[in-house]
Design an enzyme around this catalytic site. Sequence first.
Site, PDB file in Angstrom:
ATOM      1  NE  ARG A 162      -3.636  -2.109   2.820  1.00  0.00           N
ATOM      2  CZ  ARG A 162      -3.417  -3.237   3.492  1.00  0.00           C
ATOM      3  NH1 ARG A 162      -2.233  -3.437   4.064  1.00  0.00           N
ATOM      4  NH2 ARG A 162      -4.365  -4.148   3.602  1.00  0.00           N
ATOM      5  CE  LYS A 186      -6.446  -0.563   4.737  1.00  0.00           C
ATOM      6  NZ  LYS A 186      -7.790  -0.786   4.153  1.00  0.00           N
ATOM      7  CG  HIS A 259      -5.795   3.163  -6.921  1.00  0.00           C
ATOM      8  ND1 HIS A 259      -5.387   4.437  -7.228  1.00  0.00           N
ATOM      9  CD2 HIS A 259      -6.727   2.827  -7.846  1.00  0.00           C
ATOM     10  CE1 HIS A 259      -6.057   4.862  -8.291  1.00  0.00           C
ATOM     11  NE2 HIS A 259      -6.863   3.910  -8.684  1.00  0.00           N
ATOM     12  NE  ARG A 262      -3.379  -3.259  -1.468  1.00  0.00           N
ATOM     13  CZ  ARG A 262      -2.884  -4.100  -0.572  1.00  0.00           C
ATOM     14  NH1 ARG A 262      -1.589  -4.345  -0.556  1.00  0.00           N
ATOM     15  NH2 ARG A 262      -3.664  -4.699   0.305  1.00  0.00           N
ATOM     16  CG  HIS A 285      -6.728  -8.208   1.440  1.00  0.00           C
ATOM     17  ND1 HIS A 285      -7.044  -8.603   0.158  1.00  0.00           N
ATOM     18  CD2 HIS A 285      -6.433  -6.879   1.366  1.00  0.00           C
ATOM     19  CE1 HIS A 285      -6.954  -7.557  -0.648  1.00  0.00           C
ATOM     20  NE2 HIS A 285      -6.591  -6.511   0.062  1.00  0.00           N
ATOM     21  CE1 TYR A 294      -7.155  -6.290  -6.724  1.00  0.00           C
ATOM     22  CE2 TYR A 294      -7.345  -7.372  -4.596  1.00  0.00           C
ATOM     23  CZ  TYR A 294      -7.093  -6.251  -5.350  1.00  0.00           C
ATOM     24  OH  TYR A 294      -6.792  -5.067  -4.714  1.00  0.00           O
TER      25      TYR A 294
END
Length: 314
Positions: A162, A186, A259, A262, A285, A294
């Site tokens: 990211r 995150k 973005h 990625r 994730h 995806y």
Amino acid sequence: MTPGRGAAGGDRHVDAFLRHLADERNLSEHTLTAYRGDLDDLRRFLTDYYGTPEWRWPTVDRLTLRSFLGSLERRGLARRTAARKLSALRTFFAFLHLEGEVESDPTRGVRTPKGDRPLPEFLSRGEMDAVFEVAEARAADNTLRGTRDLVILELLYGSGVRLSELHGLDRADLDLVSEQMKVRGKGRKERVVPITEPAALAVRRYELRRAEAIAGARRPDRRALLVNPSGRRFSRRGIQRTVHELIEEGGGTETAGVHSLRHSFATHLLDGGADLMSVKELLGHVSLSTTQIYTHTSRERLKQVHRQAHPRSE
């Protein structure tokens, strides 16, 4: 109570509701027009649903509203549009309930349609090759900016990190011998991801220019991997600007950015046969459902190729 009076007739309850919104909430004329349009849409449906223009608002129940939402889907309206219409109906029936016109609010038992999840934008392999040609040409000048631009591209596309993860990378987070790096995702969760051999080579070439910038700076950030000419950590905005420039020069779309790299990383891995769980771990994730979009992107790409290439696809 005044009946619904069909699609063409007026309705004193709708009129009173719109006056309430105008007086109490001071909503714009544009917003009031949108509310009226949504309620007129429901009234047209109810006239067909009940088979008469003489229906009344207290007769509208949860199942009727669910049928209305189903009709919107059959008409091909986006779920986001259906959710907006339901929001308008919730406000309207709450008003009717407060005014004592209906005994209960039928919208309470109706679930809001989940919004359409847009497919992520990604670059094809050919487009990525063109972007890398631009970055490699910049790096050949052996400047801080040129060598740094190639590192940015190699890590974003080669490892799928990211923007925030790339921005926060310290030089100590990279192990060029084992070709892997530690990133903080995150929630500050750490994970180790591989880096490509070209990325490791790009970092080694960039390190000389990085060292020069840090040595000539008053208060350098010696930990940061990506630095500006003042020896400070390169900004997120700077990374975004760099990627946009590279993609634009490579002939990509104006909307593609960090973005997109990625998304391209994940899509190309799945196209190449990678399993979904591995891609999930690489992307950091928490939920597999987040990664599954995806697979849909890959299927859509295959369908597009099929439509364009197969003689009987039209």
